[in-house]
Design a protein around this motif. Sequence first.
Motif, mmCIF file in Angstrom:
data_model
loop_
_atom_site.group_PDB
_atom_site.id
_atom_site.type_symbol
_atom_site.label_atom_id
_atom_site.label_comp_id
_atom_site.label_asym_id
_atom_site.label_seq_id
_atom_site.Cartn_x
_atom_site.Cartn_y
_atom_site.Cartn_z
ATOM 1 N N ARG A 54 0.814 -1.361 -0.096
ATOM 2 C CA ARG A 54 -0.118 -0.111 0.108
ATOM 3 C C ARG A 54 0.833 1.205 0.087
ATOM 4 O O ARG A 54 0.187 2.219 -0.349
ATOM 5 N N GLY A 56 3.031 2.934 -1.695
ATOM 6 C CA GLY A 56 2.928 3.659 -3.152
ATOM 7 C C GLY A 56 1.348 4.558 -3.355
ATOM 8 O O GLY A 56 1.354 5.665 -3.555
ATOM 9 N N LYS A 57 0.539 3.686 -2.937
ATOM 10 C CA LYS A 57 -0.833 4.451 -3.022
ATOM 11 C C LYS A 57 -1.057 5.240 -1.716
ATOM 12 O O LYS A 57 -1.812 6.431 -2.119
ATOM 13 N N ALA A 60 0.921 8.642 -2.355
ATOM 14 C CA ALA A 60 0.250 9.313 -3.893
ATOM 15 C C ALA A 60 -1.058 9.934 -3.182
ATOM 16 O O ALA A 60 -1.182 11.256 -3.531
ATOM 17 N N VAL A 94 8.181 1.654 -5.852
ATOM 18 C CA VAL A 94 6.636 1.138 -5.827
ATOM 19 C C VAL A 94 6.255 1.145 -7.382
ATOM 20 O O VAL A 94 7.061 1.058 -8.195
ATOM 21 N N SER A 95 5.030 0.677 -7.545
ATOM 22 C CA SER A 95 4.571 0.432 -9.247
ATOM 23 C C SER A 95 4.826 1.566 -10.050
ATOM 24 O O SER A 95 4.687 2.825 -9.368
ATOM 25 N N ASP A 97 2.679 2.781 -11.829
ATOM 26 C CA ASP A 97 1.312 3.755 -11.906
ATOM 27 C C ASP A 97 1.520 4.488 -10.401
ATOM 28 O O ASP A 97 1.206 5.850 -10.462
ATOM 29 N N ASP A 98 1.880 3.947 -9.194
ATOM 30 C CA ASP A 98 1.834 4.577 -8.106
ATOM 31 C C ASP A 98 2.827 5.938 -8.170
ATOM 32 O O ASP A 98 2.858 6.897 -7.799
ATOM 33 N N GLU A 99 4.076 5.269 -8.838
ATOM 34 C CA GLU A 99 5.257 6.468 -9.031
ATOM 35 C C GLU A 99 4.883 7.603 -10.109
ATOM 36 O O GLU A 99 5.253 8.510 -9.671
ATOM 37 N N SER A 101 1.721 8.681 -10.337
ATOM 38 C CA SER A 101 0.927 9.508 -9.305
ATOM 39 C C SER A 101 1.580 10.317 -8.381
ATOM 40 O O SER A 101 1.250 11.309 -8.296
ATOM 41 N N ILE A 102 2.577 9.839 -7.895
ATOM 42 C CA ILE A 102 3.415 10.410 -6.845
ATOM 43 C C ILE A 102 4.337 11.739 -7.515
ATOM 44 O O ILE A 102 4.256 12.834 -6.959
#
Length: 177
Positions: A54, A56-57, A60, A94-95, A97-99, A101-102
């Motif tokens: 969790r 990364g999420k 973000a 992190v993944s 997608d999460d990266e 978003s961050i």
Amino acid sequence: AKLLRGASETGTGRKEIERKKRKECSQKQCDQLTSSLFELLVSVEEQRSHRAFRVGKDIAATLRTIVVFAEVSPSSVFRHLDTVLPYLKADNGVSTDDEASIVGATCDIIYRLTPFLDRSDFERLAAGPLGGDLVQITYKFGSTTLASSIRALSTLAHHFDAGDDGLFGKKLLGLAL
């Protein structure tokens, strides 16, 4: 947001005094909430091993919430700018997608805070890796973060201390070529 923005309106007498009190109260609440968000961000980082799937999420989501405060109360977020800058490196483990978003949220924070940079802050950021980080984000994440990174770079390029031949302007022009 309306309280913070509307409080600068002029008025007379009792209404003006009441408006100023509401603005001060709203600003204090924004300061407290923003400080809590940064504490949460540090807490998520410290508990990384326990929240592996969790993290990364959570980072973000926290940064996206900070973006809201950067818009309505930039002064509340400004003093924490150096805390968010490392997230532009996109090495959070992190993944993808999460990266994305961050780094997108971090770019949005920079975009919102750039008009409040004084000369020394601007020069410090220009001397560091910020311009290169923003360019790398456009290449690494493409359309996912393109608008956020270009908007941040453009705002920095047009800062009143940037000058006609500034670093951020060159970086932006380099992306266009």
